[in-house]
Motif scaffolding. Structure first.
Motif, PDB file in Angstrom:
ATOM      1  N   SER A 264       6.081  -2.141  -6.966  1.00  0.00           N
ATOM      2  CA  SER A 264       6.289  -0.946  -6.160  1.00  0.00           C
ATOM      3  C   SER A 264       6.409  -1.331  -4.692  1.00  0.00           C
ATOM      4  O   SER A 264       5.624  -2.130  -4.184  1.00  0.00           O
ATOM      5  CB  SER A 264       5.118   0.027  -6.338  1.00  0.00           C
TER       6      SER A 264
ATOM      7  N   GLN B 179       6.323   1.143  -2.427  1.00  0.00           N
ATOM      8  CA  GLN B 179       5.777   2.298  -1.710  1.00  0.00           C
ATOM      9  C   GLN B 179       4.849   1.834  -0.587  1.00  0.00           C
ATOM     10  O   GLN B 179       4.035   0.924  -0.765  1.00  0.00           O
ATOM     11  CB  GLN B 179       5.033   3.224  -2.654  1.00  0.00           C
TER      12      GLN B 179
ATOM     13  N   GLN C 205       8.950   5.467   0.421  1.00  0.00           N
ATOM     14  CA  GLN C 205       9.347   4.788  -0.810  1.00  0.00           C
ATOM     15  C   GLN C 205       9.479   3.279  -0.631  1.00  0.00           C
ATOM     16  O   GLN C 205       9.359   2.515  -1.577  1.00  0.00           O
ATOM     17  CB  GLN C 205      10.665   5.375  -1.338  1.00  0.00           C
ATOM     18  N   ASN C 206       9.716   2.844   0.592  1.00  0.00           N
ATOM     19  CA  ASN C 206       9.812   1.414   0.894  1.00  0.00           C
ATOM     20  C   ASN C 206       9.576   1.250   2.392  1.00  0.00           C
ATOM     21  O   ASN C 206       9.606   2.232   3.143  1.00  0.00           O
ATOM     22  CB  ASN C 206      11.176   0.856   0.464  1.00  0.00           C
TER      23      ASN C 206
ATOM     24  N   ARG D 261      11.835  -6.893  -4.139  1.00  0.00           N
ATOM     25  CA  ARG D 261      11.185  -6.588  -5.414  1.00  0.00           C
ATOM     26  C   ARG D 261      11.270  -7.792  -6.375  1.00  0.00           C
ATOM     27  O   ARG D 261      10.314  -8.081  -7.106  1.00  0.00           O
ATOM     28  CB  ARG D 261      11.809  -5.347  -6.041  1.00  0.00           C
TER      29      ARG D 261
ATOM     30  N   SER E  48       2.140  -4.518  -5.752  1.00  0.00           N
ATOM     31  CA  SER E  48       2.280  -3.712  -4.542  1.00  0.00           C
ATOM     32  C   SER E  48       2.284  -4.622  -3.316  1.00  0.00           C
ATOM     33  O   SER E  48       1.798  -5.764  -3.362  1.00  0.00           O
ATOM     34  CB  SER E  48       1.136  -2.707  -4.422  1.00  0.00           C
TER      35      SER E  48
END
Length: 313
Positions: free
Chosen positions: A4, A6, A15-16, A292, A302
């Motif tokens: 994620s 986030q 969201q990023n 990612r 995360s």
């Protein structure tokens, strides 16, 4: 399960962590709306002055093999243009409000704009650009430590909303120490480092001349050239600032690896300048995918699992 991206920042969730760097793809409402519709986690307006500015004569930006050189001269549509934009955005959505960037040509001009923001309905984040000229013949504001402390003292006498500051690069431990000591005195939301490395020179060997018109070819350097300096500034301030002052990492983010390195040094959000200029808003899709992939390969679910955890030898 995929990693994620986030990101929690100043009480909001994104969201990023990716944003544009102020100055790139954010001059007009059209460009700002394109950022809003893109995969960027957040976005920021062009650094503005009270009145509209044309900026320096062209050519004032030039792509070079490892980045860019520019001397833009703060072209912008004026403070009211951007304040109206963020207020209109806020009236339609309370999510992921744009950041508003101000860069007055004097202390009084900055105070004037910030007073208007303080009295306005805008409840988003403002970035005060301290990496701009103060007066002719003087260094940019953040290289004058006494003036930096003076302006922040005057600002926080009345300003109560979330405020960050954009900083130029520093190159000496004594300067990291001195600036951190000043910044830690104030309720800053974040710092953003770095602005471009000032007064570089790029030469076209074919013409035997410079490549931009202003300042006889001298300009700020961005892109791959500046990543080591940007990482050093992010890390130096991460280790020196009180934990409540977050860091936006800017400088040399061209790939997911660059983004990972900024986060590893302690950045909470990331701004993309030169690469956004070269690639357009689709850069945010690619950077997220690459970041990612690195996190998945390393087993990180995360960003918080590795943020700031750079290892020393």
């Amino acid at each position: 399960m995929s990693s994620s991206l986030q990101t929690a920042f100043l009480g909001s969730y994104y969201q990023n962590p990716f944003m544009n760097a102020s100055g790139v793809h954010c001059l007009t409402v059209k460009e700002l709306n394109e950022l809003s519709a893109s995969r960027a986690g957040a976005f920021i307006t062009k650094s503005c002055t009270t009145k509209e500015r044309e900026g320096n004569p062209k050519p004032r930006y030039y792509s070079v093999p490892l980045g860019s050189i520019n001397s833009m001269g703060l072209p912008n549509k004026g403070f009211d243009y951007y304040l109206n934009y963020v207020l209109d955005f806020q009236s339609k959505s309370s999510d992921s409000l744009p950041f508003l960037s101000v860069a007055g040509m004097s202390i009084d001009e900055n105070l004037h704009m910030l007073r208007i923001v303080q009295d306005s309905a805008f409840n988003g984040v403002v970035e005060l650009n301290l990496s701009c000229p103060n007066v002719p013949g003087k260094p940019q504001v953040a290289y004058d430590f006494e003036v930096t402390e003076e302006i922040l003292t005057k600002v926080f006498d009345f300003y109560k909303k979330p405020l960050g500051v954009k900083l130029p690069p520093f190159f000496d431990f004594a300067h990291f120490d001195a600036m951190a000591q000043i910044l830690n005195k104030f309720p800053l939301a974040y710092i953003n480092c770095i602005n471009s490395v000032g007064n570089g020179l790029y030469i076209d060997i074919e013409s035997e001349g410079v490549v931009i018109k202003p300042k006889n070819g001298f300009g700020g350097i961005g892109g791959e050239y500046v990543k080591p300096t940007a990482l050093a500034n992010v890390r130096a301030f991460y280790l020196r600032l009180k934990p409540e002052i977050k860091i936006i990492g800017t400088g040399g983010i061209c790939t997911g690896r660059d983004a990972f390195e900024h986060l590893l040094c302690g950045a909470s959000m990331l701004q993309v300048g030169t690469q956004l200029y070269e690639e357009g808003v689709s850069v945010f899709d690619r950077l997220q995918q690459e970041l990612r992939e690195i996190m998945n390969k390393k087993g990180y679910k995360s960003i918080d699992e590795f943020r700031g955890k750079l290892k020393s030898l």
